[in-house]
Each structure stands twice: as C-alpha cells, then as structure tokens.
Design a protein around this motif. Structure first.
Motif, PDB file in Angstrom:
ATOM      1  N   ASN A 103       0.816  -1.210   0.000  1.00 41.25           N
ATOM      2  CA  ASN A 103       0.000   0.000   0.000  1.00 41.25           C
ATOM      3  C   ASN A 103       0.852   1.265   0.000  1.00 41.25           C
ATOM      4  O   ASN A 103       2.060   1.228   0.250  1.00 41.25           O
ATOM      5  CB  ASN A 103      -0.967  -0.013   1.184  1.00 41.25           C
ATOM      6  N   LEU A 104       0.184   2.375  -0.268  1.00 42.08           N
ATOM      7  CA  LEU A 104       0.875   3.658  -0.367  1.00 42.08           C
ATOM      8  C   LEU A 104       1.479   4.082   0.967  1.00 42.08           C
ATOM      9  O   LEU A 104       2.564   4.677   1.000  1.00 42.08           O
ATOM     10  CB  LEU A 104      -0.088   4.734  -0.871  1.00 42.08           C
ATOM     11  N   ALA A 105       0.788   3.792   2.064  1.00 42.62           N
ATOM     12  CA  ALA A 105       1.322   4.169   3.376  1.00 42.62           C
ATOM     13  C   ALA A 105       2.650   3.467   3.625  1.00 42.62           C
ATOM     14  O   ALA A 105       3.588   4.060   4.180  1.00 42.62           O
ATOM     15  CB  ALA A 105       0.313   3.816   4.465  1.00 42.62           C
ATOM     16  N   SER A 106       2.747   2.203   3.214  1.00 54.49           N
ATOM     17  CA  SER A 106       3.995   1.452   3.380  1.00 54.49           C
ATOM     18  C   SER A 106       5.102   2.039   2.520  1.00 54.49           C
ATOM     19  O   SER A 106       6.247   2.186   2.972  1.00 54.49           O
ATOM     20  CB  SER A 106       3.763  -0.017   3.020  1.00 54.49           C
ATOM     21  N   LEU A 107       4.768   2.386   1.286  1.00 54.78           N
ATOM     22  CA  LEU A 107       5.765   2.992   0.408  1.00 54.78           C
ATOM     23  C   LEU A 107       6.225   4.340   0.963  1.00 54.78           C
ATOM     24  O   LEU A 107       7.420   4.672   0.906  1.00 54.78           O
ATOM     25  CB  LEU A 107       5.179   3.171  -0.996  1.00 54.78           C
TER      26      LEU A 107
END
Length: 285
Positions: A265-269
C-alpha cells in the motif's frame, strides 16, 4: 437531482475496505490528469455500501493518501452509505417495471448448477428461482429465507432493444466512438440483498447521474461491467457518461494489484521514503 455543469466532471470512487495501493494511485492520478486535459473537475466518491468490510479508518487513510499525492476535490465528499434510501427508490422503480425477482439460492447451489461463467469468472446464475410462482415467493419471503433480488435481464433487454455507449481512447481527449453493449453475458445479476438495498452496479449508475458525471475513467477490467451499467441507465432514465478504459498496473506475476492479495500500500511505500514523484514515475504519469 443530477447536477448540471458546462464542464466535464469525472470521479475517483474507491471502496474503504483496505489501504490504497499503487494501482489505485495510478487510477486516481489518471482521473485528475484526464479532468485537467478536458478542462473539467475530478470528484472523490466513497463507495462504502458494504457495512462489514468498509471501515472509517480506511476512509481517513484514502483521503490522506490522495492529499499526499497532491490531489484535491470539491467538498463535500459523497459517501454511498448515506444514500441507501435513494438506491432503494431506484430498486423500487425496477420492481414497478416487474424487472426484479427474489432469488433464494446459495452461492454453493449456484456453483453446482451453473455451467457457464460471467465476465468476472463467477458462476453464471442458471435462473433457478426465476420461475417460482408468486405464492412460493411470498411464502419464502414471509418465512425470512435469505434472499437477494435479481434483474430479469432478458425482460429488461426486451424493453430497450439494442444498447450502445460512447468510448474514447487511447487518450481521454480522442474522438468518441460508439460501442455495442452486451449485458446478457452477465445473466440475471443481483441488484439488491435483504438488508442492503443496493449493489455496486445499481449505486454506481445512480450516483454517476446524481453527480453529473460526464466521463468515467476506469480500468480495462471494468469494461464488461459498463454493458450492464448502460442497461440500468436506460431502465432508470439516467444519462450515460462517456467511458474511457485505462491500463492496469500489474505485479511481477502479471496480475492486477489487489488488496486481497496484499499488494503493497501507499502508506507502506511512504514509510520507506517514497515521494509522490516516485509514485508518478513508477506508474508512468
């Protein structure tokens, strides 16, 4: 009432059942870019009709991710969970046209009886409950049997005749083309369930009309669903937007990214140090 505008209106409509991944980022960025190219506006819509999977924290995360990407939209944001009465009214319209019928079949029963699949690869409904007499329908409804309400697609198509819709591509600003719709390949789809007066298909067409959506940008995997949406638009007397089908972002195995498969997900990236520019470069925008 549908909104009216002299400018194009597009929308990005995620479901808050998980965190956005890079495929969602591509679709959102593509939609805002398309709106800019057309001189129009992009809206955010939250498609949270599934009370079991939709979570408020995911709505918050979606908004945070999109703002991080540099995207903004007019307020207020439409949330489908506040519009069940409107979807119920649309379903009542179809009932008044004698185009919905109750189905009491379980998924396992449908899978066992079906010999074909729909465009999503799911077992095509074989029509088991379509010919139940009215007395049996009423008795089972009174008994409280699990029920869903299906569109009688054959009867619906007999009302509207040949269906077409407008497509543009490969760029959203390209010359429009007319394409024939084939909703019959979906069979008798579920439009309502007991306790949930809508489905993705029904709420989507109702809300596109309510928001005055002129152009729908969606992934190529959603192209077959458009056939069904065009049919519902005709039955409900709603306008049909112009459609554009964009590419999909695939994983290393060539599969579409998906929350259910744990696509990053974007939060992880973002936690790894990615910037919005990195995301744009990764998806080619």
């Amino acid at each position: 009432m549908p909104q009216t505008s002299s400018k194009p209106i597009l929308r990005f409509a995620p479901s808050p059942n998980g965190l956005l991944h890079i495929g969602h980022a591509f679709s959102a960025l593509y939609t805002w870019n398309a709106a800019a190219a057309l001189g129009g506006t992009a809206l955010l819509r939250i498609e949270d009709t599934d009370p079991e999977r939709s979570k408020p924290e995911f709505v918050t995360a979606i908004i945070e991710d999109l703002h991080w990407l540099g995207l903004h939209w007019p307020e207020p944001v439409m949330q489908q969970s506040t519009r069940f009465d409107i979807y119920a009214a649309a379903g009542n319209d179809l009932r008044d046209q004698h185009l919905l019928y109750p189905c009491f079949c379980s998924r396992s029963a449908i899978a066992a009886a079906s010999t074909q699949t729909d465009p999503d690869g799911a077992p095509l409904y074989p029509g088991t409950c379509k010919h139940l007499n009215r007395g049996e329908q009423i008795e089972r409804l009174k008994r409280g049997d699990p029920v869903q309400f299906r569109l009688d697609t054959t009867a619906a198509l007999s009302r509207v005749g040949m269906l077409t819709f407008t497509v543009v591509g490969p760029l959203v600003t390209d010359r429009p083309q007319i394409r024939h719709a084939r909703p019959e390949r979906w069979g008798d789809v579920v439009l309502q369930r007991k306790g949930t007066p809508t489905s993705y298909h029904l709420s989507c067409v109702v809300d596109d009309a309510a928001q005055g959506i002129t152009h729908v940008t969606r992934g190529r995997d959603m192209e077959p669903a458009t056939d069904l949406h065009v049919l519902l638009q005709m039955l409900l007397g709603l306008p049909s937007p112009i459609y554009h089908f964009h590419k999909l972002i695939l994983d290393d195995a060539g599969r579409k990214l998906a929350k259910s498969r744990g696509s990053e997900n974007l939060a992880s990236l973002r936690a790894k140090g990615w910037t919005p520019k990195d995301v744009r470069q990764a998806v080619g925008l």
